[in-house]
Enzyme design. Structure first.
Site, PDB file in Angstrom:
ATOM      1  N   GLY A  70       0.810  -1.218   0.000  1.00 60.01           N
ATOM      2  CA  GLY A  70       0.000   0.000   0.000  1.00 60.01           C
ATOM      3  C   GLY A  70       0.842   1.265   0.000  1.00 60.01           C
ATOM      4  O   GLY A  70       0.542   2.230  -0.702  1.00 60.01           O
ATOM      5  N   CYS A  71       1.911   1.254   0.765  1.00 59.08           N
ATOM      6  CA  CYS A  71       2.785   2.434   0.861  1.00 59.08           C
ATOM      7  C   CYS A  71       3.531   2.665  -0.450  1.00 59.08           C
ATOM      8  O   CYS A  71       3.718   3.812  -0.869  1.00 59.08           O
ATOM      9  CB  CYS A  71       3.749   2.271   2.019  1.00 59.08           C
ATOM     10  SG  CYS A  71       2.886   2.165   3.609  1.00 59.08           S
ATOM     11  N   THR A  72       3.918   1.591  -1.100  1.00 52.73           N
ATOM     12  CA  THR A  72       4.590   1.699  -2.396  1.00 52.73           C
ATOM     13  C   THR A  72       3.627   2.254  -3.432  1.00 52.73           C
ATOM     14  O   THR A  72       3.976   3.156  -4.201  1.00 52.73           O
ATOM     15  CB  THR A  72       5.140   0.334  -2.840  1.00 52.73           C
ATOM     16  OG1 THR A  72       6.094  -0.111  -1.870  1.00 52.73           O
ATOM     17  CG2 THR A  72       5.790   0.409  -4.206  1.00 52.73           C
TER      18      THR A  72
END
Length: 179
Positions: A70-72
Site C-alpha cells: 500500500g505504501c509503495t
C-alpha cells in the site's frame, strides 16, 4: 501443518483488525488550524522543517512502512503525479517512523522525487494524530494533510485509498485554489 495455517490466519486477522481499530484518529486537526511544526531528517540525513514550505502548498502524508504494497502504491502515485502537483504549486513530503536508511533504499528503488522524513520517535506523527501503537510498535497511520501557503491545515484525509489518493489531492487542491 493445518494448525500452523489456522494459527497464522488468526494472527493476520487480529493484526488487521487491530490496525483498523487503532487507526481511528486520536485527535483531529481542524481546517484553518496551524499545522504542527516538524523538523526531521530526510533520507540523506538533511534536516527538513515546516518553515521551508511556507509560501507554497504542502502535501504532508504519513504512511505505515517503507516498501510495503500500500505504501509503495501511494508513493508511486505521488511520484507519477508530481508534474500535476508542481503545476499547482505543491510540494510532497512523506513521513513514517522508519529510519533514514530505510527511506533512502525505498526512494532509490522507486525513484521517488520527494523527501521522505524519518520520524523514528513518532513525535511528529503523534502531533498530527497519525500515530498508532500496536503492542510495542509505533506505526504511522495513512493520513494526509494538505497545508496551505500560510502553514495552516487546508484539508485532512483520514480515510486514504492509496491507489486514488494522489488524484484526490490534485482535485481538492484545484478546488481550493479556485476558491
Amino acid at each position: 501443518m493445518l494448525i500452523k495455517i489456522v494459527f497464522y490466519s488468526v494472527i493476520l486477522v487480529l493484526a488487521f483488525w487491530g490496525y483498523r481499530y487503532f487507526s481511528a484518529p486520536n485527535h483531529q486537526l481542524s481546517v484553518g488550524q496551524a499545522a504542527p511544526y516538524f523538523a526531521l531528517a530526510d533520507a540523506k540525513g538533511t534536516l527538513v522543517n515546516l518553515n521551508a514550505f511556507k509560501g507554497q502548498w504542502l502535501v504532508l502524508y504519513f504512511y505505515p512502512k517503507d516498501d510495503t504494497p500500500g505504501c509503495t502504491k501511494e508513493a508511486c502515485h505521488f511520484r507519477d503525479d508530481m508534474h500535476h502537483l508542481e503545476k499547482l504549486g505543491a510540494k510532497v513530503v512523506g513521513i513514517s517512523v522508519d529510519d533514514s536508511a530505510s527511506h533512502a533504499a525505498f526512494a532509490k528503488k522507486y525513484n521517488l522525487p520527494f523527501p521522505l522524513l524519518a520520524d523514528t520517535s513518532g513525535k511528529v506523527a503523534e502531533s498530527y494524530g497519525a500515530l498508532t501503537h500496536i503492542g510495542p510498535l509505533n506505526i504511522a497511520k495513512r493520513y494526509t494533510f494538505l497545508i496551505d501557503p500560510a502553514a495552516n491545515i487546508a484539508k485532512a484525509y483520514f480515510n486514504v485509498e492509496a491507489s486514488t489518493h494522489s488524484q484526490e489531492i490534485i482535485d481538492d487542491l484545484t478546488r481550493l485554489q479556485r476558491g
